[in-house]
Design an enzyme around this catalytic site. Structure first.
Site, PDB file in Angstrom:
ATOM      1  N   HIS A 103      -8.558  29.484   3.985  1.00  0.00           N
ATOM      2  CA  HIS A 103      -7.652  30.312   4.702  1.00  0.00           C
ATOM      3  C   HIS A 103      -8.330  31.087   5.831  1.00  0.00           C
ATOM      4  CE1 HIS A 103      -3.678  32.690   5.634  1.00  0.00           C
ATOM      5  NE2 HIS A 103      -4.741  33.514   5.889  1.00  0.00           N
ATOM      6  N   SER A 104      -8.095  31.072   7.055  1.00  0.00           N
ATOM      7  CA  SER A 104      -8.730  31.593   8.393  1.00  0.00           C
ATOM      8  C   SER A 104     -10.166  31.493   8.274  1.00  0.00           C
ATOM      9  CB  SER A 104      -8.510  33.445   7.931  1.00  0.00           C
ATOM     10  OG  SER A 104      -8.586  33.871   9.251  1.00  0.00           O
TER      11      SER A 104
END
Length: 225
Positions: free
Chosen positions: A71-72
Site C-alpha cells: 500500500h502506497s
C-alpha cells in the site's frame, strides 16, 4: 502472500487480514527498519536498502509462488522486490501508489515536522487519538520522512515486469488518482487490472474485506498457498 506497509506504517496494519484471507493463504507481513520490533534501527532513505534484504528474506523463507501486496510506499517497495525475485512472484498487487515512472509529488519529505504532520493528517494517516501525543509523534516522524524520501527516489523508474499487476485506488485519493494508479499498466507485459474503491488514500481501512476478497481471488487464480 507478503504485505508491505505504507510510509510510516508497520506490519500490524495487516494483522487482521489473516482471518479475512482464510486458511488457503499464508500471510506474511514485512517489518521494516524504524518501526515495531525494529524501532531501534534507523529507517533508510534508499529503496534498495529495503527491497534487497526483503527479497533475500522472501527467497530464503517462503516457497514459491508468492503474491506481493503493498500500500502506497509499500506498493513501490513490492515492485522493487518483484524485480529482484523474478519468477518466484506470481502476482503483484499495488494499492494507492502512483506508477513508479511518475513523480511522487509535493516533496513532503522536505517539509518541517509540523508541515509533514499536517500533510499526513490530511491524507487520514494519523489516528485521531495519536494527535494529542506530540512526544510520540516526534519519535515517528523521522521514519515517516525517511519513507517518503524512498518514495521520491522512484521517480523515473520505467522497468517492466513479466508479472501480472492488480492495482487498487480510492476514488477520492489526492495523492494517487485513478489515472496515476492506472499507469501501472505500463510496468507489466503479463496482464493488468484496475480496481477502484470508494474513499481516500487509506480507503482500505474502511472496508478491508472488500480488498481482501479481490486479493483472495488473485491468490486462488495463481494457486498461491
Amino acid at each position: 502472500m507478503v504485505c508491505v506497509p505504507y510510509a510510516g506504517g508497520g506490519a500490524s496494519a495487516f494483522w487482521d487480514w489473516a482471518e479475512l484471507l482464510g486458511e488457503s493463504v499464508e500471510l506474511w507481513c514485512a517489518v521494516l527498519p524504524g518501526r515495531e520490533r525494529r524501532f531501534a534501527e534507523p529507517a533508510v532513505t534508499e529503496a534498495a536498502r529495503v527491497s534487497a534484504p526483503l527479497a533475500e528474506a522472501i527467497r530464503a523463507e517462503i516457497a514459491a509462488p508468492v503474491v506481493l501486496f503493498g500500500h502506497s510506499m509499500g506498493g513501490l517497495i513490492a515492485f522493487d522486490v518483484a524485480r529482484r525475485l523474478g519468477g518466484q512472484v506470481e502476482h503483484l498487487v499495488v494499492s494507492a501508489a502512483k506508477a513508479p515512472h511518475l513523480p511522487f509529488g509535493g516533496e513532503p519529505h522536505l517539509l518541517d515536522d509540523d508541515g509533514l504532520l499536517g500533510w499526513m493528517t490530511t491524507l487520514g494517516g494519523v489516528p485521531a487519538d495519536l494527535l494529542a501525543h506530540r512526544d510520540v509523534l516526534g519519535l515517528l516522524l523521522p521514519t515517516l520522512r525517511a519513507d517518503l524520501t524512498v518514495c521520491a527516489g522512484f521517480h523515473g523508474t520505467r522497468d517492466v515486469l513479466d508479472v501480472p499487476i492488480t492495482a487498487f485506488c480510492g476514488t477520492d485519493d489526492p495523492l494517487a488518482t485513478a489515472a496515476d494508479v492506472a499507469a501501472w499498466r505500463h510496468h507489466t507485459v503479463a496482464g493488468f487490472d484496475l480496481v477502484v474503491r470508494p474513499g481516500g488514500h487509506f480507503y482500505l481501512k474502511d472496508d478491508p474485506a472488500a480488498v481482501t476478497s479481490v486479493v483472495r481471488s488473485v491468490t486462488a487464480k495463481e494457486g498461491v498457498q
